[in-house]
Write a protein that holds these residues in place. Structure first.
Motif, mmCIF file in Angstrom:
data_model
loop_
_atom_site.group_PDB
_atom_site.id
_atom_site.type_symbol
_atom_site.label_atom_id
_atom_site.label_comp_id
_atom_site.label_asym_id
_atom_site.label_seq_id
_atom_site.Cartn_x
_atom_site.Cartn_y
_atom_site.Cartn_z
ATOM 1 N N HIS A 152 0.891 -1.171 0.000
ATOM 2 C CA HIS A 152 0.000 0.000 0.000
ATOM 3 C C HIS A 152 0.924 1.215 0.000
ATOM 4 O O HIS A 152 1.232 1.764 1.050
ATOM 5 N N TYR A 153 1.419 1.585 -1.198
ATOM 6 C CA TYR A 153 2.565 2.481 -1.367
ATOM 7 C C TYR A 153 3.773 1.807 -0.724
ATOM 8 O O TYR A 153 4.249 0.800 -1.241
ATOM 9 N N LYS A 172 -1.241 -1.504 -4.111
ATOM 10 C CA LYS A 172 -0.709 -0.753 -5.249
ATOM 11 C C LYS A 172 0.226 -1.625 -6.074
ATOM 12 O O LYS A 172 0.222 -1.563 -7.304
ATOM 13 N N GLU A 197 -4.893 7.641 -11.875
ATOM 14 C CA GLU A 197 -3.749 7.093 -11.135
ATOM 15 C C GLU A 197 -3.811 7.536 -9.678
ATOM 16 O O GLU A 197 -4.272 8.633 -9.351
ATOM 17 N N SER A 200 -1.223 5.068 -3.846
ATOM 18 C CA SER A 200 -1.159 3.896 -2.973
ATOM 19 C C SER A 200 -2.237 2.846 -3.237
ATOM 20 O O SER A 200 -2.347 1.880 -2.492
ATOM 21 N N HIS A 201 -3.037 3.026 -4.270
ATOM 22 C CA HIS A 201 -4.091 2.076 -4.606
ATOM 23 C C HIS A 201 -4.065 1.757 -6.104
ATOM 24 O O HIS A 201 -3.724 2.617 -6.922
#
Length: 253
Positions: A152-153, A172, A197, A200-201
């Motif tokens: 997640h990032y 991500k 864009e 983190s997802h």
């Protein structure tokens, strides 16, 4: 195995407070999204993944009277803030609630909900048995749970596979060795925040690319923001085996 989507929205939910967009104003019940969570019924167990701030409302709406364990994907508040309300199940069944999370998340839960773990406990607080899990299969009774680490990032987050069902949220990127754990899943649930864009997802295109790589029989998109667009319109743009999940949807695996 039955899976019930308790919430399919991102951290703000839908409608977003003070927002006047067409999604937040939609009259379609499928555009109303609580924070992301699911319930799984398998092998006589009732398992919930993540207890966000809408947990109480979700349990009441779904009439879930049995809860045997809670799994946490990560420590963000939209996935953990409702933990206090598991005490209703403590009172009902007179037992502590087993909770499973990676060690970092377990430590955060101990910090945020410090009163649960205090040496001298106030009467009526939740009763929790907190289990730290690693990125390796574990069991709840006879049911095998396979954690899947996604990023997640820069934050590691756990997805989970149970039998032929895999659930991933807040991803991500996913390493190839973790993808190998997912292959063969018949049902895949994966996050898709919006079309644009995001740091983190997965956006919609990335989620669809990921689904194409896994090749499940069916895939469901969750953790959507209001920026994704209307449920009905976006659904019409998807491949035949990909569906947008909505609050209250139940699927059999």
């Amino acid at each position: 195995m039955k899976v019930r989507f308790l919430g399919t929205g991102t951290s703000q939910g839908i409608p977003v407070i003070a927002c006047e967009c067409k999604v937040c104003k939609s009259l379609d019940f499928r555009d109303k999204r609580l924070r992301t969570s699911i319930q799984i019924e398998v092998d006589g167990l009732s398992i919930v993944i993540d207890t966000g701030p809408d947990f109480r409302q979700q349990m009441l709406s779904a009439h879930i009277t049995q809860l045997d364990a809670v799994l946490f994907t990560h420590e963000h508040k939209d996935h953990t803030a409702g933990l206090d309300d598991i005490r209703a199940y403590n009172f009902k069944d007179d037992r502590d609630m087993p909770v499973y999370a990676m060690e970092r998340v377990a430590n955060k839960i101990r910090q945020v909900f410090d009163y649960i773990f205090a040496e001298h406990k106030y009467p009526g607080i939740p009763r929790v048995v907190l289990h730290s899990i690693e990125n390796a299969p574990f069991y709840i009774n006879q049911t095998q749970i396979i954690p899947i680490e996604v990023m997640h990032y820069k934050l590691p987050v756990f997805g989970f596979r149970i039998e032929d069902f895999t659930y991933i949220t807040d991803a991500k990127t996913v390493a190839e060795k973790e993808i190998e754990k997912i292959r063969g899943s018949k049902i895949l649930v994966v996050n898709a925040l919006r079309k644009e864009e995001h740091l983190s997802h997965f956006n919609l295109e990335q989620a669809l690319d990921f689904i194409h790589k896994i090749k499940p029989q069916k895939a469901f998109l969750t953790h959507l923001s209001h920026n994704m667009g209307l449920h009905k319109k976006v659904s019409a743009e998807l491949p035949d085996n990909v569906f947008i999940a909505y609050d209250g949807l139940e699927i059999n695996c």
